[in-house]
Design a protein around this motif. Structure first.
Motif, PDB file in Angstrom:
ATOM      1  N   LYS A  35      -4.174   4.992   4.505  1.00  0.00           N
ATOM      2  CA  LYS A  35      -3.319   6.279   4.138  1.00  0.00           C
ATOM      3  C   LYS A  35      -4.089   7.002   5.718  1.00  0.00           C
ATOM      4  CE  LYS A  35      -2.925   5.874  -0.289  1.00  0.00           C
ATOM      5  NZ  LYS A  35      -2.447   7.355  -1.678  1.00  0.00           N
ATOM      6  N   GLU A  36      -3.240   8.286   5.323  1.00  0.00           N
ATOM      7  CA  GLU A  36      -3.161   9.088   6.583  1.00  0.00           C
ATOM      8  C   GLU A  36      -2.832  10.711   6.414  1.00  0.00           C
ATOM      9  OE1 GLU A  36      -1.166   7.716   9.975  1.00  0.00           O
ATOM     10  OE2 GLU A  36       0.528   8.181   9.140  1.00  0.00           O
ATOM     11  N   LYS A  37      -2.964  11.799   5.902  1.00  0.00           N
ATOM     12  CA  LYS A  37      -3.229  13.099   5.996  1.00  0.00           C
ATOM     13  C   LYS A  37      -1.991  12.859   6.809  1.00  0.00           C
ATOM     14  CE  LYS A  37      -6.686  15.442   4.145  1.00  0.00           C
ATOM     15  NZ  LYS A  37      -7.722  16.350   4.665  1.00  0.00           N
ATOM     16  N   SER A  46       0.199   5.051   5.839  1.00  0.00           N
ATOM     17  CA  SER A  46       0.324   5.861   7.369  1.00  0.00           C
ATOM     18  C   SER A  46       1.776   4.488   7.667  1.00  0.00           C
ATOM     19  CB  SER A  46      -0.401   4.840   8.229  1.00  0.00           C
ATOM     20  OG  SER A  46      -0.687   3.690   8.002  1.00  0.00           O
ATOM     21  N   ALA A  47       1.898   4.274   8.741  1.00  0.00           N
ATOM     22  CA  ALA A  47       3.370   3.772   9.167  1.00  0.00           C
ATOM     23  C   ALA A  47       2.874   2.248   9.935  1.00  0.00           C
ATOM     24  CB  ALA A  47       4.084   4.036  10.232  1.00  0.00           C
ATOM     25  N   THR A  48       1.703   2.404   9.830  1.00  0.00           N
ATOM     26  CA  THR A  48       1.234   0.678  10.472  1.00  0.00           C
ATOM     27  C   THR A  48       0.374  -0.231   7.936  1.00  0.00           C
ATOM     28  OG1 THR A  48      -1.030   1.513  10.327  1.00  0.00           O
ATOM     29  CG2 THR A  48       0.361   0.937  12.208  1.00  0.00           C
ATOM     30  N   SER A  49       0.768   0.387   7.805  1.00  0.00           N
ATOM     31  CA  SER A  49       0.008  -0.171   6.692  1.00  0.00           C
ATOM     32  C   SER A  49       1.063  -1.280   5.739  1.00  0.00           C
ATOM     33  CB  SER A  49      -0.153   0.756   5.084  1.00  0.00           C
ATOM     34  OG  SER A  49      -0.749   1.700   5.075  1.00  0.00           O
TER      35      SER A  49
END
Length: 116
Positions: A35-37, A46-49
């Protein structure tokens, strides 16, 4: 701390202490669920999850179960189902219900199942 294997992607499920809404809780999450803010300071995947498995330890608080412990989460990941003790709204009635892994919510309570 590694608790077991993710039921969806096979990655490691980790336990991490966080503060959510001013309360200290454990977050059980797959190592691939990052996750990211965002611009509103909300945490989003996040887009990479590549996985979205996560469970907050206080998820059963509305049924007066304060926390899902690391030991219970570890057993749930190994066996796919555990029995938890829940309480009525005012804490008077006590009942036991099965808890299973769920692809949408992380975990689900089987309300229709009667245990003896």
């Amino acid at each position: 701390m590694i608790l077991g294997k993710c039921p969806y992607c096979g990655g490691n499920v980790l336990s991490k202490k966080i503060t959510a809404r001013g309360q200290k809780v454990h977050l059980y999450h797959c190592e691939h669920a990052m996750k990211e803010k965002d611009i509103n300071d909300d945490y989003v995947f996040s887009a990479t999850s590549t996985c979205r498995f996560q469970v907050y330890s206080n998820v059963l608080l509305r049924w007066n179960k304060r926390s899902l412990s690391e030991l219970e989460m570890k057993k749930l990941l190994q066996e796919g189902q555990i029995v938890v003790r829940l309480h009525g709204k005012k804490g008077g009635s006590e009942y036991f219900k099965p808890l299973i892994l769920d692809t949408e919510y992380g975990i689900s309570v089987l309300w229709d199942t009667q245990l003896s």
